[in-house]
Design a protein around this motif. Structure first.
Motif, mmCIF file in Angstrom:
data_model
loop_
_atom_site.group_PDB
_atom_site.id
_atom_site.type_symbol
_atom_site.label_atom_id
_atom_site.label_comp_id
_atom_site.label_asym_id
_atom_site.label_seq_id
_atom_site.Cartn_x
_atom_site.Cartn_y
_atom_site.Cartn_z
ATOM 1 N N LEU A 40 0.807 -1.207 0.000
ATOM 2 C CA LEU A 40 0.000 0.000 0.000
ATOM 3 C C LEU A 40 0.851 1.273 0.000
ATOM 4 C CD1 LEU A 40 -2.933 0.988 0.123
ATOM 5 C CD2 LEU A 40 -2.754 0.952 2.600
ATOM 6 N N PHE A 41 1.888 1.323 0.820
ATOM 7 C CA PHE A 41 2.658 2.545 1.003
ATOM 8 C C PHE A 41 4.034 2.522 0.336
ATOM 9 C CE2 PHE A 41 0.076 2.143 4.943
ATOM 10 C CZ PHE A 41 -0.784 3.202 4.701
ATOM 11 N N GLY A 42 4.489 1.370 -0.162
ATOM 12 C CA GLY A 42 5.857 1.219 -0.636
ATOM 13 C C GLY A 42 6.152 1.883 -1.963
ATOM 14 N N GLN A 43 7.435 2.088 -2.216
ATOM 15 C CA GLN A 43 7.919 2.624 -3.479
ATOM 16 C C GLN A 43 8.422 1.469 -4.330
ATOM 17 O OE1 GLN A 43 10.693 5.834 -3.246
ATOM 18 N NE2 GLN A 43 11.304 5.634 -5.372
ATOM 19 N N GLU A 44 8.128 1.524 -5.623
ATOM 20 C CA GLU A 44 8.506 0.435 -6.517
ATOM 21 C C GLU A 44 9.957 0.592 -6.970
ATOM 22 O OE1 GLU A 44 5.592 -1.211 -9.456
ATOM 23 O OE2 GLU A 44 7.048 -0.336 -10.828
ATOM 24 N N VAL A 45 10.724 -0.485 -6.860
ATOM 25 C CA VAL A 45 12.102 -0.514 -7.352
ATOM 26 C C VAL A 45 12.288 -1.793 -8.170
ATOM 27 C CG1 VAL A 45 12.992 0.786 -5.380
ATOM 28 C CG2 VAL A 45 13.039 -1.682 -5.308
ATOM 29 N N ARG A 46 13.293 -1.805 -9.032
ATOM 30 C CA ARG A 46 13.604 -2.982 -9.827
ATOM 31 C C ARG A 46 14.992 -3.476 -9.431
ATOM 32 N NH1 ARG A 46 9.625 -0.909 -12.301
ATOM 33 N NH2 ARG A 46 8.517 -1.758 -14.048
ATOM 34 N N LEU A 47 15.093 -4.794 -9.151
ATOM 35 C CA LEU A 47 16.348 -5.393 -8.724
ATOM 36 C C LEU A 47 16.720 -6.526 -9.668
ATOM 37 C CD1 LEU A 47 15.589 -5.711 -4.902
ATOM 38 C CD2 LEU A 47 16.897 -3.920 -6.028
ATOM 39 N N SER A 48 17.997 -6.663 -9.982
ATOM 40 C CA SER A 48 18.438 -7.763 -10.840
ATOM 41 C C SER A 48 18.466 -9.056 -10.039
ATOM 42 C CB SER A 48 19.808 -7.464 -11.441
ATOM 43 O OG SER A 48 20.760 -7.272 -10.432
ATOM 44 N N THR A 49 18.213 -10.177 -10.718
ATOM 45 C CA THR A 49 18.067 -11.466 -10.050
ATOM 46 C C THR A 49 19.056 -12.489 -10.576
ATOM 47 O OG1 THR A 49 16.468 -12.278 -11.663
ATOM 48 C CG2 THR A 49 15.588 -11.098 -9.759
ATOM 49 N N GLU A 50 19.176 -13.575 -9.825
ATOM 50 C CA GLU A 50 19.960 -14.746 -10.208
ATOM 51 C C GLU A 50 19.094 -15.965 -9.895
ATOM 52 O OE1 GLU A 50 23.365 -14.431 -7.716
ATOM 53 O OE2 GLU A 50 24.044 -12.584 -8.646
ATOM 54 N N PRO A 51 19.082 -17.019 -10.751
ATOM 55 C CA PRO A 51 18.163 -18.145 -10.543
ATOM 56 C C PRO A 51 18.669 -19.162 -9.527
ATOM 57 C CG PRO A 51 19.475 -18.550 -12.461
ATOM 58 C CD PRO A 51 19.873 -17.178 -11.950
ATOM 59 N N VAL A 52 17.730 -19.978 -9.013
ATOM 60 C CA VAL A 52 18.100 -21.106 -8.171
ATOM 61 C C VAL A 52 17.452 -22.378 -8.704
ATOM 62 C CG1 VAL A 52 18.154 -22.053 -5.851
ATOM 63 C CG2 VAL A 52 18.442 -19.630 -6.183
ATOM 64 N N ASP A 53 16.112 -22.546 -8.607
ATOM 65 C CA ASP A 53 15.454 -23.710 -9.208
ATOM 66 C C ASP A 53 13.975 -23.427 -9.472
ATOM 67 O OD1 ASP A 53 14.175 -23.992 -6.776
ATOM 68 O OD2 ASP A 53 15.455 -25.608 -6.116
ATOM 69 N N PRO A 67 18.455 4.506 -8.180
ATOM 70 C CA PRO A 67 18.294 3.935 -9.518
ATOM 71 C C PRO A 67 19.576 4.091 -10.323
ATOM 72 C CG PRO A 67 17.074 5.990 -9.334
ATOM 73 C CD PRO A 67 17.636 5.688 -7.982
ATOM 74 N N GLY A 68 19.837 3.084 -11.138
ATOM 75 C CA GLY A 68 21.034 3.101 -11.974
ATOM 76 C C GLY A 68 20.680 2.860 -13.422
ATOM 77 N N GLU A 69 21.611 2.260 -14.126
ATOM 78 C CA GLU A 69 21.470 2.001 -15.550
ATOM 79 C C GLU A 69 20.294 1.067 -15.825
ATOM 80 O OE1 GLU A 69 24.155 -0.275 -18.804
ATOM 81 O OE2 GLU A 69 25.207 1.034 -17.401
ATOM 82 N N GLY A 70 19.456 1.421 -16.784
ATOM 83 C CA GLY A 70 18.321 0.592 -17.164
ATOM 84 C C GLY A 70 17.212 0.549 -16.135
ATOM 85 N N GLY A 71 17.204 1.458 -15.183
ATOM 86 C CA GLY A 71 16.154 1.475 -14.164
ATOM 87 C C GLY A 71 16.355 0.451 -13.059
ATOM 88 N N ILE A 72 17.508 -0.219 -13.036
ATOM 89 C CA ILE A 72 17.812 -1.194 -11.991
ATOM 90 C C ILE A 72 18.377 -0.445 -10.791
ATOM 91 C CG2 ILE A 72 19.161 -3.238 -11.389
ATOM 92 C CD1 ILE A 72 17.073 -3.761 -13.527
ATOM 93 N N TRP A 73 17.813 -0.692 -9.636
ATOM 94 C CA TRP A 73 18.263 -0.035 -8.411
ATOM 95 C C TRP A 73 19.393 -0.853 -7.801
ATOM 96 C CZ3 TRP A 73 15.348 3.958 -5.547
ATOM 97 C CH2 TRP A 73 14.359 4.543 -6.330
ATOM 98 N N SER A 74 20.359 -0.172 -7.229
ATOM 99 C CA SER A 74 21.476 -0.869 -6.591
ATOM 100 C C SER A 74 21.901 -0.095 -5.340
ATOM 101 C CB SER A 74 22.641 -1.016 -7.564
ATOM 102 O OG SER A 74 23.058 0.248 -8.021
#
Length: 186
Positions: free
Chosen positions: A30-43, A102-109
């Motif tokens: 409800l109150f949070g800010q949207e961010v995009r984070l890069s991921t790595e897979p597991v299974d 936010p950084g390159e490509g909208g990915i937050w770091s």
């Protein structure tokens, strides 16, 4: 009349305890800010629950260079209290706060890390865990570990993550994250 109040309290107390757990992610959504984070897979598969992607985020790799010298010394003093990633019981948790931008490509770091919450900005609260040897890994919590998907789509997302093309859309409020979706950028 006093007996009635005792019974009412006895009924409401367990209900209140049960309702607190789902309120945290609801407040974040409800109150949070949207961010995009890069991921790595597991299974990608669970026989009982269907397809899902177990996620590991790039931000979970602890970067001690982002800590101030004072916080680095404090964390070194607390390192005996860090538990192993496989065993979360025992020592009280040590939290690290990662300030995001936010950084390159909208990915937050992360741009800074500290052992106390920052006064302003978007930040994540993560538990510092001892990984292999002296390495430290950040545990972002339960709401970012798994993402359930439609049947037979988990492998596609895992392949996209292996290629570095999977982004987690996360809402963050007061350091608490909740995963809202996964995207494959074009």
């Amino acid at each position: 009349m006093k007996r009635f109040h005792k019974y009412l309290l006895a009924m409401l107390l367990p209900l209140t305890v049960l309702m607190v757990r789902p309120l945290t992610p609801a407040a974040v959504l409800l109150f949070g800010q949207e961010v995009r984070l890069s991921t790595e897979p597991v299974d990608p598969r669970d026989l009982f629950r269907g397809d899902y992607v177990t996620l590991r985020f790039s931000i979970e790799q602890f970067d001690e260079r982002l800590l101030s010298d004072e916080d680095y010394l404090r964390l070194a003093a607390l390192s005996g209290r860090l538990t192993r990633a496989e065993n979360t019981f025992g020592a009280p948790p040590v939290y690290v706060y990662a300030t995001l931008e936010p950084g390159e490509g909208g990915i937050w770091s992360p741009v800074r890390m500290s052992l106390s919450p920052p006064g302003a900005g978007v930040y994540l609260r993560a538990q510092a865990m001892r990984a292999a040897g002296r390495a430290i890994r950040l545990d972002l919590g339960d709401y970012l570990r798994r993402w359930y998907v439609r049947e037979n789509t988990g492998r596609e997302l895992e392949d996209a993550a292996r290629k570095g093309n999977l982004v987690g859309v996360v809402k963050v409020w007061r350091g608490r994250p909740v995963l809202t979706s996964l995207e494959v950028p074009e």
